[in-house]
Design a protein around this motif. Sequence first.
Motif, mmCIF file in Angstrom:
data_model
loop_
_atom_site.group_PDB
_atom_site.id
_atom_site.type_symbol
_atom_site.label_atom_id
_atom_site.label_comp_id
_atom_site.label_asym_id
_atom_site.label_seq_id
_atom_site.Cartn_x
_atom_site.Cartn_y
_atom_site.Cartn_z
ATOM 1 N N UNK A 1 0.883 -1.127 0.047
ATOM 2 C CA UNK A 1 0.028 0.011 -0.012
ATOM 3 C C UNK A 1 0.852 1.152 -0.096
ATOM 4 N N UNK A 2 2.032 1.213 0.584
ATOM 5 C CA UNK A 2 2.888 2.260 0.695
ATOM 6 C C UNK A 2 3.212 2.695 -0.880
ATOM 7 N N UNK A 3 3.710 1.811 -1.658
ATOM 8 C CA UNK A 3 4.062 2.052 -2.918
ATOM 9 C C UNK A 3 2.894 2.462 -3.933
ATOM 10 N N UNK A 4 1.571 1.752 -3.759
ATOM 11 C CA UNK A 4 0.672 2.583 -4.573
ATOM 12 C C UNK A 4 0.131 3.593 -3.815
ATOM 13 N N UNK A 5 0.202 4.222 -2.691
ATOM 14 C CA UNK A 5 0.157 5.439 -2.204
ATOM 15 C C UNK A 5 0.852 6.496 -2.791
ATOM 16 N N UNK A 6 2.315 6.102 -2.947
ATOM 17 C CA UNK A 6 3.214 6.904 -3.754
ATOM 18 C C UNK A 6 3.059 7.123 -4.914
ATOM 19 N N UNK A 7 2.668 6.250 -5.738
ATOM 20 C CA UNK A 7 2.297 6.208 -7.119
ATOM 21 C C UNK A 7 0.959 7.166 -7.400
ATOM 22 N N UNK A 8 -0.230 7.053 -6.403
ATOM 23 C CA UNK A 8 -1.252 7.981 -6.585
ATOM 24 C C UNK A 8 -0.622 9.562 -6.340
ATOM 25 N N UNK A 9 0.055 9.736 -5.442
ATOM 26 C CA UNK A 9 0.666 11.117 -5.379
ATOM 27 C C UNK A 9 1.362 11.456 -6.690
ATOM 28 N N UNK A 10 2.119 10.662 -7.128
ATOM 29 C CA UNK A 10 2.979 10.984 -8.455
ATOM 30 C C UNK A 10 2.206 11.342 -9.425
ATOM 31 N N UNK A 11 1.049 10.505 -9.639
ATOM 32 C CA UNK A 11 0.084 10.709 -10.664
ATOM 33 C C UNK A 11 -0.958 11.946 -10.356
ATOM 34 N N UNK A 12 -0.801 12.825 -9.208
ATOM 35 C CA UNK A 12 -1.620 13.725 -9.082
ATOM 36 C C UNK A 12 -2.974 13.398 -8.553
ATOM 37 N N UNK A 13 -3.366 12.111 -8.224
ATOM 38 C CA UNK A 13 -4.577 11.680 -7.711
ATOM 39 C C UNK A 13 -4.881 11.695 -6.300
ATOM 40 N N UNK A 14 -4.304 12.480 -5.492
ATOM 41 C CA UNK A 14 -4.179 12.717 -4.119
ATOM 42 C C UNK A 14 -4.128 14.457 -4.180
ATOM 43 N N UNK A 15 -4.813 15.068 -3.109
ATOM 44 C CA UNK A 15 -5.933 14.346 -2.168
ATOM 45 C C UNK A 15 -7.104 14.046 -2.716
ATOM 46 N N UNK A 16 -7.994 13.092 -2.376
ATOM 47 C CA UNK A 16 -9.170 12.959 -2.734
ATOM 48 C C UNK A 16 -10.043 13.981 -2.046
ATOM 49 N N UNK A 17 -10.946 14.631 -3.129
ATOM 50 C CA UNK A 17 -12.053 15.789 -2.586
ATOM 51 C C UNK A 17 -13.322 15.103 -2.534
#
Length: 540
Positions: A524-540
């Motif tokens: 989950x740590x790596x998936x979270x980092x990839x979400x951040x990298x792709x600009x998909x965080x934060x979730x509104x």
Amino acid sequence: MTQAGVQDPKGGLAPVSRRVMNLATFLAQAAARLPQRPALICDDVPHTWAQLEARVQALACAFEARGLGKGDRILVHSSNCREMLEAMLATFRIGAVWVPTNFRITPDEVAYLAASAGVSGFICHADFPEHARLAASIPDLKLFARIGQAPFAQASIDELAREGGPQPAHQAARVDYDDPCWFFFTSGTTGKPKAAVLTHGQMAFVITNHICDLMPGLSADDASLVVAPLSHGAGVHFLTQVARGAATVFSTSPRFSVEWAWASIEKYRVSNFFTVPTILNMMVGDASVDRHDHSSLSRIIYAGAPMYRADQKRALDKLGPVLVQYYGLGEVTGNITVLPPSEHAADDAGMAKAGSCGYARTGMQVSIQDASGRELAPHETGEICVCGPAVFAGYYDNPEANRKSFRDGWFRTGDLGHMDEQGYVYITGRESDMYISGGSNVYPREIEEKVLGYGGIKEVCVLGVPHPKWGEVGVMVCVLQDAAQWDEPAFRAWLDGNVARYKHPRKIVVWPELPKSGYGKITKKMVYQELEKRGLLPVE
């Protein structure tokens, strides 16, 4: 050194040291019993037990000639190869401590491991010249060697073996139960990796238990396939084969080939291998599984991450009743629970304990506890705690981590789960994976298990992310089966009927693949980092 007691003339107990067998003796025993049988089959080249024992003895002599001895830590940075295993066994033989790394980590990460372990020996594969430069920064280094040909290091493992032999038989160092033999680095999913100290006495129990619970009847007529890095769980599995004189088959290619794996299983009549669910799913889903005979397989041992029910069914349909699940951490050397082949079934009616990771391993005890250490009743969720001879000696030079990890003699795994009345354990997930949305606890594993039953989804990861209103909300990242079409409204409608509304992921993302660790795990740590990298965080 651990002290045991013997009766003295006055009726009391006099302390004595608890001498145990040096783990390298497993190799000496196999070589004496089966000198011309294959020990290793590396890239289709066989190496006998006698040859392996001679190489290890020669390396042990060369190590000692360089000033290495009992208690010294020897770091090895290498992909799977024959020399890596020879270095492991020679390290054990002189009473030193093997410190293997994941060959995929960066030079900076290796530098941290070397410093935290206080190593005095460094062996680096020729493929990693950037990592080899670390040798200059390691104080009081007694040995710097390489595997293969490269313009660095004092000598290669082959040169050291020629230097160290032949000469009179090397005497394995005397070791006691609590003498370290292996620094098993945790994955570092939270904070920096920690060195779990594995000892000669503990590992002898683990090897015996692996044979007892995972591969009963293992013998010199068996062969095992390596499909994972030997620096971690696959290395422990290798030692079980040494203990019984079974051949180990592997490739030195850093890229895993499913075709090669199935072809090797057929060619060498492989009976067992250790893997993680993502690799097994890859093997079962590849067309090459049908091009090769795999009838010799009797045990496919999977661990390291949950295997979802849909994936179990697919593997059992294709391979038959050969799956063995175990649950464990590096700190317990994988030795907490087992679910044997007899308790796996492709049909739900035949698998009474679906979703369970099995019952306590022989000689081990499992307890589900609340935050205060109180043991919980069956079906109540709490932290999975364990005690027994497989539990490690503690983290090296990390008293704070040891304080947090042990309570009243129990090792606290950090995993959440419950146990039924028969003692079967069900894992809910890592304590750190759970998130709280709107005041309610949400366990990602529960959602992932259900989602894989929807159809068309190959892999899934659910994780909690910060949210200004709800505290945390779920994000689901999934990979589709080949040719599957994604219809989010239809999936959301399915969720309404199968998952409580507060557990629904706020955001759903479809990717062609999920990031995986060097051991093939979805973290989950790596998936979270990839979400951040792709600009998909934060979730509104």
